[in-house]
Motif scaffolding. Sequence first.
Motif, PDB file in Angstrom:
ATOM      1  N   PRO A  13       0.805  -1.221   0.000  1.00  0.00           N
ATOM      2  CA  PRO A  13       0.000   0.000   0.000  1.00  0.00           C
ATOM      3  C   PRO A  13       0.840   1.274   0.000  1.00  0.00           C
ATOM      4  O   PRO A  13       0.284   2.376  -0.042  1.00  0.00           O
ATOM      5  N   LEU A  14       2.166   1.142   0.036  1.00  0.00           N
ATOM      6  CA  LEU A  14       3.026   2.328   0.001  1.00  0.00           C
ATOM      7  C   LEU A  14       2.909   3.027  -1.356  1.00  0.00           C
ATOM      8  O   LEU A  14       2.843   2.381  -2.396  1.00  0.00           O
ATOM      9  N   LYS A  15       2.898   4.353  -1.342  1.00  0.00           N
ATOM     10  CA  LYS A  15       2.766   5.097  -2.598  1.00  0.00           C
ATOM     11  C   LYS A  15       3.571   6.393  -2.619  1.00  0.00           C
ATOM     12  O   LYS A  15       3.272   7.302  -3.390  1.00  0.00           O
ATOM     13  N   GLN A  16       4.604   6.449  -1.770  1.00  0.00           N
ATOM     14  CA  GLN A  16       5.521   7.584  -1.881  1.00  0.00           C
ATOM     15  C   GLN A  16       6.160   7.584  -3.267  1.00  0.00           C
ATOM     16  O   GLN A  16       6.325   8.629  -3.888  1.00  0.00           O
ATOM     17  N   ILE A  17       6.512   6.397  -3.759  1.00  0.00           N
ATOM     18  CA  ILE A  17       6.940   6.227  -5.145  1.00  0.00           C
ATOM     19  C   ILE A  17       5.703   5.875  -5.954  1.00  0.00           C
ATOM     20  O   ILE A  17       5.002   4.907  -5.642  1.00  0.00           O
ATOM     21  N   ASN A  18       5.411   6.673  -6.988  1.00  0.00           N
ATOM     22  CA  ASN A  18       4.168   6.448  -7.724  1.00  0.00           C
ATOM     23  C   ASN A  18       4.370   6.738  -9.213  1.00  0.00           C
ATOM     24  O   ASN A  18       5.472   7.089  -9.652  1.00  0.00           O
ATOM     25  N   ASP A  19       3.285   6.600  -9.970  1.00  0.00           N
ATOM     26  CA  ASP A  19       3.385   6.759 -11.427  1.00  0.00           C
ATOM     27  C   ASP A  19       3.678   8.196 -11.856  1.00  0.00           C
ATOM     28  O   ASP A  19       3.970   8.440 -13.031  1.00  0.00           O
TER      29      ASP A  19
END
Length: 673
Positions: free
Chosen positions: A30-36
């Motif tokens: 669920p981590l999203k610090q790195i995202n699209d």
Amino acid sequence: MTAERVLDQTAASPDWMVAGRGFGEQHFSPLKQINDQNVNSLGVAWYLPIDSAMGMSSEPIEVDGTLYVTAALDIVYAVNASTGKQIWRFDPKAERGVSTQNSYAVRVNRGVAVWEGKVYVATGDCRLFAVDAASGRQLWASQVCDPKWTGSTGAPHVARGKVFIGYNGSDDESRGSIVAFDAQTGKEAYRFWTVPGDPALGPEPAALEMARKTWQGPEYWKVGGGDVWDAITYDPQTNLIVFGNAGAHAGEGTRQHQTPAGDKLYAGSIVAINADTGQYVWHYQTSGKYHQTENFHIIIADLVINGQKRHVAMTAPKNGFFYVLDATNGKLINGGPMVNTTWAHSLDLTTGRPVEVTPPAGRKENFQWTVHNWWPMSYSPDAGLVYVPITDSQDPHHASTPDFNTHPSGRSFFGRLIAWDPVKNEARWSVQEPIAVNGSPVSTAGNLVFQGEGTGEFSAYTADSGKKLWSVKTGSAIDSVPITYSAGGEQYVVVPIGWGSASRIFGPASMMVTMETKYGPSGLIAFKLGGTAALPNPHIVVPEVPKPPVQTFSKEDIAQGRILAESHLCEGCHSPHLDGSGAWTDQASGADGDIPDLRYMPESVHQQWYAIVMAGSHEKQGMLGFGVKDLEYPPVTKLTTKEADQIHAYIIDEEWKAYNAQHSTAKPEASAK
């Protein structure tokens, strides 16, 4: 490190504490610090070289800022997750010379389990170790099976105060089982056998007596099979251990008592047992009447199918089909082929059985190339897709008119990452990859899927559409499982690199690596936003093939040598007639644990041929003496001196082919007299 912590895998949870990150083994974070939107800013945070001559095929585990990862020879490393500094190293000193299966199993290890201050690792000599997570000190060791049968290559799994592990060996007629050990003491809690044993030893549990009715033929119990060498998943909702196993490989072994094709339970099946007691609950057989298959990674999830919420187990075996099963009872809900398959064309949702193709005259079973192997899949509940790394065939006639006499490695294959919709039973998107065998994917809430390839490329795709957003060339083949976690407020993506897995021992290198990535280093690479560390930049040198001895044997001896090389297991490790590892490596050269490419054999080793092959002078390195005694698993008669000479003639012939290919002018002495 407790069950409560694993179950509390909320968006704020930073760790990767068990295989797949949660008990359902979804390989989703669920981590999203790195995202699209920012993945293009990824850079190297740190790199740690790992001394592993046989590469890496491990899934790291990360708990409270420490990574635990395995390499060849079953060695465990504890690493600071923020800096990449090694904390400790544990070497179980696994034996390599007990059997041929044990020898190759020691070269491969797919990871550890961590639980309540302990790290668990299984070994190629079929033991389970517990070591202190803080210091790497050994706490206990328990025997999983007899190393004369085989060894363990998979990662242990933990649940309900127990450690679960199996072992490989179906190809060599070992009888499969899954074993549960007490996580604190190492005492065996129970063992579930997957195929029936010798009836002369008395009655077995009801589940095995039920399975016995599906076996036929004289001495059928000696066929073995059903080994639980990889897939083990715990489902906390049902309190079931759901595992996949290998087939019985009827007709492919060396014994005379091979059984006819048929069900042969519980080989080639998904099986569910009570996690506390080991009692049988359900099974689903993915093998058909005419085709035995192996089962791999199983994902537990909740899906809405036909407007109804279903608790499911999802899997993609070797056979090319995708299955969605009811996790409570094993009934087939959905499924179908991911590629054009040769053994069956659909699944009958009423009976739950495949609609098979009758094998051609003279064969008991159908041929099917391996579509999906052990590499875990990833399921994104956000996208509703399962990401499956597969091998596909480029021959458009392969599915409709297969050549059952041709080994699949002789065909043209490529890799594919498929985003499979398990509800609609179809592919949403796919990415074609140049090499057939590649690493596992991991998906994240940042709408990303990361995957490494045999080309050494590590890439990020959008999870919903498959658009490639970012990639980096690592210089080494990637056969491992990436993970992501947060440490010190920063999200990291970590991938082990280095040509690994058992496939490199007996498969063609061209399906797994490039000439560059074949020789690349082993190690761990961590990425983070804004990372500025350097990647390894090794100077790759392709070794020279030494000039072989003059070939003094006849063409008939060479041909017989090739037959003997297969029957006496040379092909199973060294693959001399294929494009192997491309180097002569041994302990003396500083590459402890590697298996040498026989086409690169130096003159000094040719001179030691009898000592090595017949007498077993290199037994401690895992090269058994084939002239000393008959082998039991698999059954192989000892070599005569003439037979050893014929194998040597075949190796010399293959070495001349490699030598001449590397030099423009063929040497006249290369031809057989």
